[in-house]
Design a protein around this motif. Structure first.
Motif, PDB file in Angstrom:
ATOM      1  N   LYS A  22     -13.539  18.116   5.980  1.00 24.90           N
ATOM      2  CA  LYS A  22     -12.970  18.620   7.236  1.00 24.90           C
ATOM      3  C   LYS A  22     -13.217  20.120   7.390  1.00 24.90           C
ATOM      4  N   ALA A  23     -13.094  20.867   6.302  1.00 22.10           N
ATOM      5  CA  ALA A  23     -13.347  22.316   6.357  1.00 22.10           C
ATOM      6  C   ALA A  23     -14.819  22.586   6.693  1.00 22.10           C
ATOM      7  N   ALA A  24     -15.722  21.812   6.129  1.00 23.07           N
ATOM      8  CA  ALA A  24     -17.147  21.983   6.415  1.00 23.07           C
ATOM      9  C   ALA A  24     -17.437  21.687   7.887  1.00 23.07           C
ATOM     10  N   ALA A  25     -16.864  20.604   8.391  1.00 16.97           N
ATOM     11  CA  ALA A  25     -17.067  20.259   9.804  1.00 16.97           C
ATOM     12  C   ALA A  25     -16.516  21.358  10.707  1.00 16.97           C
ATOM     13  N   ARG A  26     -15.367  21.891  10.336  1.00 14.05           N
ATOM     14  CA  ARG A  26     -14.754  22.962  11.135  1.00 14.05           C
ATOM     15  C   ARG A  26     -15.632  24.222  11.123  1.00 14.05           C
ATOM     16  N   CYS A  27     -16.204  24.553   9.983  1.00 12.84           N
ATOM     17  CA  CYS A  27     -17.095  25.716   9.894  1.00 12.84           C
ATOM     18  C   CYS A  27     -18.285  25.553  10.838  1.00 12.84           C
ATOM     19  N   CYS A  28     -18.809  24.339  10.904  1.00 17.31           N
ATOM     20  CA  CYS A  28     -19.946  24.081  11.794  1.00 17.31           C
ATOM     21  C   CYS A  28     -19.514  24.127  13.260  1.00 17.31           C
ATOM     22  N   GLU A  29     -18.425  23.453  13.574  1.00 18.65           N
ATOM     23  CA  GLU A  29     -17.976  23.341  14.966  1.00 18.65           C
ATOM     24  C   GLU A  29     -17.429  24.648  15.527  1.00 18.65           C
ATOM     25  N   HIS A  30     -16.585  25.306  14.780  1.00 17.63           N
ATOM     26  CA  HIS A  30     -15.877  26.479  15.300  1.00 17.63           C
ATOM     27  C   HIS A  30     -16.618  27.793  15.079  1.00 17.63           C
ATOM     28  N   HIS A  31     -17.474  27.833  14.078  1.00 17.03           N
ATOM     29  CA  HIS A  31     -18.165  29.078  13.763  1.00 17.03           C
ATOM     30  C   HIS A  31     -19.668  28.998  14.023  1.00 17.03           C
ATOM     31  N   GLY A  32     -20.140  27.794  14.289  1.00 19.70           N
ATOM     32  CA  GLY A  32     -21.558  27.621  14.575  1.00 19.70           C
ATOM     33  C   GLY A  32     -22.465  27.699  13.360  1.00 19.70           C
ATOM     34  N   PHE A  33     -21.891  27.586  12.168  1.00 23.10           N
ATOM     35  CA  PHE A  33     -22.703  27.639  10.953  1.00 23.10           C
ATOM     36  C   PHE A  33     -23.520  26.356  10.827  1.00 23.10           C
ATOM     37  N   SER A  34     -24.693  26.464  10.239  1.00 25.00           N
ATOM     38  CA  SER A  34     -25.504  25.267  10.010  1.00 25.00           C
ATOM     39  C   SER A  34     -24.908  24.462   8.861  1.00 25.00           C
ATOM     40  N   ILE A  35     -25.107  23.162   8.901  1.00 29.96           N
ATOM     41  CA  ILE A  35     -24.606  22.300   7.828  1.00 29.96           C
ATOM     42  C   ILE A  35     -25.290  22.659   6.511  1.00 29.96           C
ATOM     43  N   GLU A  36     -26.546  23.096   6.570  1.00 27.21           N
ATOM     44  CA  GLU A  36     -27.245  23.503   5.342  1.00 27.21           C
ATOM     45  C   GLU A  36     -26.558  24.713   4.711  1.00 27.21           C
ATOM     46  N   ASP A  37     -26.237  25.728   5.527  1.00 26.46           N
ATOM     47  CA  ASP A  37     -25.565  26.911   4.993  1.00 26.46           C
ATOM     48  C   ASP A  37     -24.184  26.576   4.453  1.00 26.46           C
ATOM     49  N   VAL A  38     -23.487  25.683   5.127  1.00 28.47           N
ATOM     50  CA  VAL A  38     -22.168  25.263   4.659  1.00 28.47           C
ATOM     51  C   VAL A  38     -22.302  24.517   3.326  1.00 28.47           C
ATOM     52  N   ALA A  39     -23.326  23.688   3.198  1.00 28.09           N
ATOM     53  CA  ALA A  39     -23.547  22.968   1.944  1.00 28.09           C
ATOM     54  C   ALA A  39     -23.840  23.941   0.800  1.00 28.09           C
ATOM     55  N   VAL A  40     -24.684  24.937   1.054  1.00 22.33           N
ATOM     56  CA  VAL A  40     -24.990  25.930   0.028  1.00 22.33           C
ATOM     57  C   VAL A  40     -23.733  26.714  -0.354  1.00 22.33           C
ATOM     58  N   ALA A  41     -22.968  27.131   0.653  1.00 21.66           N
ATOM     59  CA  ALA A  41     -21.722  27.848   0.376  1.00 21.66           C
ATOM     60  C   ALA A  41     -20.760  26.977  -0.438  1.00 21.66           C
ATOM     61  N   SER A  42     -20.743  25.687  -0.155  1.00 24.26           N
ATOM     62  CA  SER A  42     -19.876  24.769  -0.888  1.00 24.26           C
ATOM     63  C   SER A  42     -20.288  24.678  -2.356  1.00 24.26           C
ATOM     64  N   ILE A  43     -21.584  24.695  -2.602  1.00 26.60           N
ATOM     65  CA  ILE A  43     -22.061  24.673  -3.991  1.00 26.60           C
ATOM     66  C   ILE A  43     -21.596  25.925  -4.727  1.00 26.60           C
ATOM     67  N   TYR A  44     -21.756  27.082  -4.092  1.00 22.41           N
ATOM     68  CA  TYR A  44     -21.301  28.322  -4.721  1.00 22.41           C
ATOM     69  C   TYR A  44     -19.785  28.312  -4.935  1.00 22.41           C
ATOM     70  N   SER A  45     -19.045  27.791  -3.964  1.00 22.86           N
ATOM     71  CA  SER A  45     -17.587  27.704  -4.110  1.00 22.86           C
ATOM     72  C   SER A  45     -17.213  26.772  -5.254  1.00 22.86           C
ATOM     73  N   THR A  46     -17.938  25.675  -5.382  1.00 18.67           N
ATOM     74  CA  THR A  46     -17.693  24.741  -6.473  1.00 18.67           C
ATOM     75  C   THR A  46     -17.963  25.415  -7.814  1.00 18.67           C
ATOM     76  N   PHE A  47     -19.025  26.203  -7.872  1.00 16.33           N
ATOM     77  CA  PHE A  47     -19.310  26.967  -9.094  1.00 16.33           C
ATOM     78  C   PHE A  47     -18.165  27.932  -9.398  1.00 16.33           C
ATOM     79  N   ASP A  48     -17.674  28.635  -8.368  1.00 14.65           N
ATOM     80  CA  ASP A  48     -16.562  29.578  -8.574  1.00 14.65           C
ATOM     81  C   ASP A  48     -15.347  28.878  -9.173  1.00 14.65           C
ATOM     82  N   ILE A  49     -15.041  27.702  -8.671  1.00 14.36           N
ATOM     83  CA  ILE A  49     -13.892  26.941  -9.174  1.00 14.36           C
ATOM     84  C   ILE A  49     -14.161  26.471 -10.603  1.00 14.36           C
TER      85      ILE A  49
END
Length: 81
Positions: A22-49
């Motif tokens: 849901k957060a990824a979809a919101r980033c795309c819909e509300h901020h106009g981010f590409s799904i690819e960039d959101v996926a990459v950011a998610s990988i980095y966030s997963t690494f941080d965790i």
């Protein structure tokens, strides 16, 4: 996993995955981010965790590799977690 309680772990996985989708979809819909960039950011966030969990970047990477191997095996077996 949460100790030896697989039910709690599976529920946690389900809730967090739903939240992240849901957060990824919101980033795309509300901020106009590409799904690819959101996926990459998610990988980095997963690494941080994972780094917080393992307390070291190389341990975090190895833990993530193990998790991806497990996910791959589950997909090949036809199960979805």
């Amino acid at each position: 996993m949460t100790g030896n309680d697989e039910d709690i772990s599976m529920k946690t996985i389900e809730v967090v995955r739903d939240f992240m989708r849901k957060a990824a979809a919101r980033c795309c819909e509300h901020h106009g981010f590409s799904i690819e960039d959101v996926a990459v950011a998610s990988i980095y966030s997963t690494f941080d965790i994972a780094q917080r969990f393992k307390s070291d970047p190389f341990g975090a990477l190895e833990w993530l590799r193990t998790a991806l191997d497990l996910m791959e095996r589950q997909l090949m077996e036809g199960s979805r977690t």
